[in-house]
Design an enzyme around this catalytic site. Sequence first.
Site: not given
Length: 502
Positions: A47, A144, A189-190, A334, A396, A439
């Site tokens: 990203q 990621h 990642n996740e 989030y 994050e 993030w």
Amino acid sequence: MEQILLLITIFASFVFSGRCSVSDVYNYSRNDFPEGFVFGSAFSASQWEGAADEDGRTPSIWDTFAHSRGGPNGDIACDGYHKYKEDVKLMYDMGLDALRFSISWPRLIPSGRGPVNPKGLRFYKSFIHELKRHGIEPHVTLYHNDLPQVLEDEYGGWIDRKIIDDFTAFADVCFKEFGNVVKFWTTINEPNMLAMAGYDIGSGPPVHCSPPFGLFNCSRGNSSTEPYIALHNMLLAHASTARLYKTNYKDKQNGSIGITCFGFWVIPFTSSEEDKIATQRAKDFLLGWVLHPLFFGDYPDVMKRIAGQRLPSFTEEESHLVKDSADFLGLIHYRTTYIEHSSSSLHEDYLSDMSGLIIPIGNSTAVKLHVLPWGLEGVLEYIKQNYGNPPVYILENGRPTNHDSSLNDVGRVEYLGAYIAAVLNSVRNGSETRGYFQWSFMDLFEVIDTNYTYGLYYVNFSDPQLKRTPKTSAFWYSAFLNGTQQESKNLSVSSSPGFASQ
């Protein structure tokens, strides 16, 4: 530096003097956090870096996914590959303790396995050196979401056990080349979100799903089995990598290794017993899917009962390998949602197996998030109570806004101020949370909706120079990090009854 901080203080005082009113004020500063608590920001390679086909890098499944949609892609992104020194200077001026970033597997090892790309290696060594030179601690994520496309094409990536050896070999290169400087490693990642999005509903790379479960038209996949297989192999790859690190590198390099979990918080939609049971079942599916194997060596009983043979099982050796394999847990949070019991008897994919409808709170959407900091407290308390209170880094947390909206992003400031306060509350209540990473440091190439970004810095993607401009949130976070904000002006949100009463 002193002049910059003075400007930040003046600007923050101007912005917050009577312009943002909220019900309850959290009066805190970073000095209220324990000594050694880390504050940072974050981004991922795919990203931020750009330079997608430069200096030997090959495509990843992330590139393939972005290009398949026919819209914006990450070929240039923020051009961090060329502008990293400029960006590190911005991080230094802000006062970051640390930066969480990822290493692009197809940049470092373009064929997925085998020879290391010398230009990719040089870039990461230079970038890490630049961070350390400015006193910024690198927290490195090995994976990621950007699997080399060649491995996806060769054997299907995460749905084949061959990935375990290939990922471990990639990690070995990273430990060997960067481990004398990097002390914090996150393997994957996740994995719970990657498995659900990539292999059940097909909303993310590599876009696997099968009717009637996929949200999109997938050309391949099996939503009934692949989510479980993919996550199982991610856990085994993590455990294999952690064993390698602890056996060959940890004592010499004095570092630590962990993995992340996407941490929804969920509360019952109604006070009915069915919704309460469904909410606990959702916690087992959403959190326990990753956390139970890490701390107990096996999946939650409810998952094994419902998914049956579709859920892979651990051998005794694998169970011992996965259990206690993480030195810390990286939490990604989030949103908080309702859960309503679903009476459907259909149990053929991960989401239907959960038998719980995920219902947004209020008018929340994927890119419009309510400020519900008690949800983060809820996740941290749940981890403390159910998984032995392990060390946690929040890797994050942030809020998206329309990329073309005002630089005066007071909504993001409200969100960050409230969630950092929630972290402080959790620490005071005994959580072993040791760091918070916002993030994202700057606007990035975002996949969910490219019109919504999370950055503290605005990036003008129409400008050939991709100019970075600080938003109000950048000034606020810097003032907080440097202890120059006026406590009486701190942002906050209305308190909810809190997780304990949900």
